[in-house]
Write a protein that holds these residues in place. Structure first.
Motif, PDB file in Angstrom:
ATOM      1  N   GLY A   1      37.426  11.658  38.689  1.00  0.00           N
ATOM      2  CA  GLY A   1      36.022  11.147  38.570  1.00  0.00           C
ATOM      3  C   GLY A   1      35.233  11.959  39.100  1.00  0.00           C
ATOM      4  O   GLY A   1      35.294  13.360  38.945  1.00  0.00           O
ATOM      5  N   PHE A   2      34.431  11.559  39.959  1.00  0.00           N
ATOM      6  CA  PHE A   2      33.547  12.589  40.723  1.00  0.00           C
ATOM      7  C   PHE A   2      34.159  13.192  41.782  1.00  0.00           C
ATOM      8  O   PHE A   2      33.750  14.312  42.410  1.00  0.00           O
ATOM      9  CB  PHE A   2      32.096  11.997  41.395  1.00  0.00           C
ATOM     10  CG  PHE A   2      32.322  10.919  42.319  1.00  0.00           C
ATOM     11  CD1 PHE A   2      32.374  11.280  43.800  1.00  0.00           C
ATOM     12  CD2 PHE A   2      32.496   9.515  42.040  1.00  0.00           C
ATOM     13  CE1 PHE A   2      32.663  10.382  44.697  1.00  0.00           C
ATOM     14  CE2 PHE A   2      32.505   8.560  43.028  1.00  0.00           C
ATOM     15  CZ  PHE A   2      32.569   8.868  44.543  1.00  0.00           C
ATOM     16  N   LEU A   3      35.562  12.968  42.300  1.00  0.00           N
ATOM     17  CA  LEU A   3      36.163  13.632  43.132  1.00  0.00           C
ATOM     18  C   LEU A   3      36.552  14.816  42.673  1.00  0.00           C
ATOM     19  O   LEU A   3      37.169  14.948  41.420  1.00  0.00           O
ATOM     20  CB  LEU A   3      37.184  12.693  43.812  1.00  0.00           C
ATOM     21  CG  LEU A   3      36.706  11.525  44.654  1.00  0.00           C
ATOM     22  CD1 LEU A   3      38.234  10.690  44.983  1.00  0.00           C
ATOM     23  CD2 LEU A   3      36.137  12.009  45.903  1.00  0.00           C
ATOM     24  N   PRO A   4      36.860  15.941  43.446  1.00  0.00           N
ATOM     25  CA  PRO A   4      37.242  17.087  42.752  1.00  0.00           C
ATOM     26  C   PRO A   4      38.900  17.043  42.502  1.00  0.00           C
ATOM     27  O   PRO A   4      39.532  18.376  42.109  1.00  0.00           O
ATOM     28  CB  PRO A   4      37.114  18.352  43.782  1.00  0.00           C
ATOM     29  CG  PRO A   4      37.067  17.614  45.241  1.00  0.00           C
ATOM     30  CD  PRO A   4      36.600  16.128  44.800  1.00  0.00           C
ATOM     31  N   ILE A   5      39.615  16.080  42.725  1.00  0.00           N
ATOM     32  CA  ILE A   5      40.771  16.147  42.430  1.00  0.00           C
ATOM     33  C   ILE A   5      41.056  14.821  41.603  1.00  0.00           C
ATOM     34  O   ILE A   5      40.516  13.745  41.690  1.00  0.00           O
ATOM     35  CB  ILE A   5      41.704  15.924  43.623  1.00  0.00           C
ATOM     36  CG1 ILE A   5      41.613  14.797  44.505  1.00  0.00           C
ATOM     37  CG2 ILE A   5      41.773  17.315  44.432  1.00  0.00           C
ATOM     38  CD1 ILE A   5      42.411  14.571  45.756  1.00  0.00           C
ATOM     39  N   ALA A   6      42.329  14.800  40.684  1.00  0.00           N
ATOM     40  CA  ALA A   6      42.817  13.522  40.312  1.00  0.00           C
ATOM     41  C   ALA A   6      43.468  12.454  41.101  1.00  0.00           C
ATOM     42  O   ALA A   6      44.230  13.035  41.756  1.00  0.00           O
ATOM     43  CB  ALA A   6      43.848  13.960  38.991  1.00  0.00           C
ATOM     44  N   THR A   7      43.030  11.244  41.072  1.00  0.00           N
ATOM     45  CA  THR A   7      43.457  10.349  42.022  1.00  0.00           C
ATOM     46  C   THR A   7      43.970   9.181  41.376  1.00  0.00           C
ATOM     47  O   THR A   7      43.661   8.808  40.108  1.00  0.00           O
ATOM     48  CB  THR A   7      42.542   9.950  42.984  1.00  0.00           C
ATOM     49  OG1 THR A   7      41.336   9.559  42.301  1.00  0.00           O
ATOM     50  CG2 THR A   7      41.949  11.472  43.982  1.00  0.00           C
ATOM     51  N   THR A   8      44.787   8.317  42.181  1.00  0.00           N
ATOM     52  CA  THR A   8      45.036   6.841  41.497  1.00  0.00           C
ATOM     53  C   THR A   8      44.498   6.157  42.414  1.00  0.00           C
ATOM     54  O   THR A   8      43.517   6.467  43.276  1.00  0.00           O
ATOM     55  CB  THR A   8      46.730   6.828  41.874  1.00  0.00           C
ATOM     56  OG1 THR A   8      46.875   6.965  43.194  1.00  0.00           O
ATOM     57  CG2 THR A   8      47.567   7.636  41.224  1.00  0.00           C
ATOM     58  N   ARG A   9      44.431   4.778  42.286  1.00  0.00           N
ATOM     59  CA  ARG A   9      43.675   3.676  43.095  1.00  0.00           C
ATOM     60  C   ARG A   9      44.049   3.866  44.362  1.00  0.00           C
ATOM     61  O   ARG A   9      43.111   3.600  45.290  1.00  0.00           O
ATOM     62  CB  ARG A   9      44.032   2.463  42.429  1.00  0.00           C
ATOM     63  CG  ARG A   9      43.298   2.172  41.249  1.00  0.00           C
ATOM     64  CD  ARG A   9      43.516   0.574  40.896  1.00  0.00           C
ATOM     65  NE  ARG A   9      44.959   0.156  40.546  1.00  0.00           N
ATOM     66  CZ  ARG A   9      45.191  -0.330  39.112  1.00  0.00           C
ATOM     67  NH1 ARG A   9      44.305  -0.008  38.482  1.00  0.00           N
ATOM     68  NH2 ARG A   9      46.461  -0.385  38.916  1.00  0.00           N
TER      69      ARG A   9
END
Length: 91
Positions: free
Chosen positions: A39-47
């Protein structure tokens, strides 16, 4: 056993809400497993990652309100809830 701990009603509500959030997120993950996304965070994340980041930044928001202003913490709570919703949705 925990007589050294000063449990006030706001403290109990705080921990109960955190426990409820974790329970709901666990059930949601079991029912609908997620994959990492960007998303807008600079890393791929989970919930779960976004929840952790949101709770951590909410703590910092509250600490900033405590340390830098005399404004009510209800405003910090409102900002934190809005931030957490934005982060969970688009982060």
């Amino acid at each position: 056993m925990i007589a050294w701990m000063s449990w006030t009603m706001p403290t109990a509500i705080f921990f109960a809400v955190i426990a409820a959030i974790l329970l709901v997120m666990t059930v949601y993950e079991v029912v609908s497993p997620c994959t990492e996304r960007k998303g807008f965070l600079p890393i791929a994340t989970t919930r779960g990652d976004r929840l952790f980041i949101g709770l951590l930044t909410s703590a910092y928001i509250h600490l900033m309100f405590l340390g830098l202003s005399e404004v009510s913490l209800w405003i910090a709570l409102g900002i934190s809830v809005v931030w957490l919703c934005i982060l969970l949705r688009w982060g």
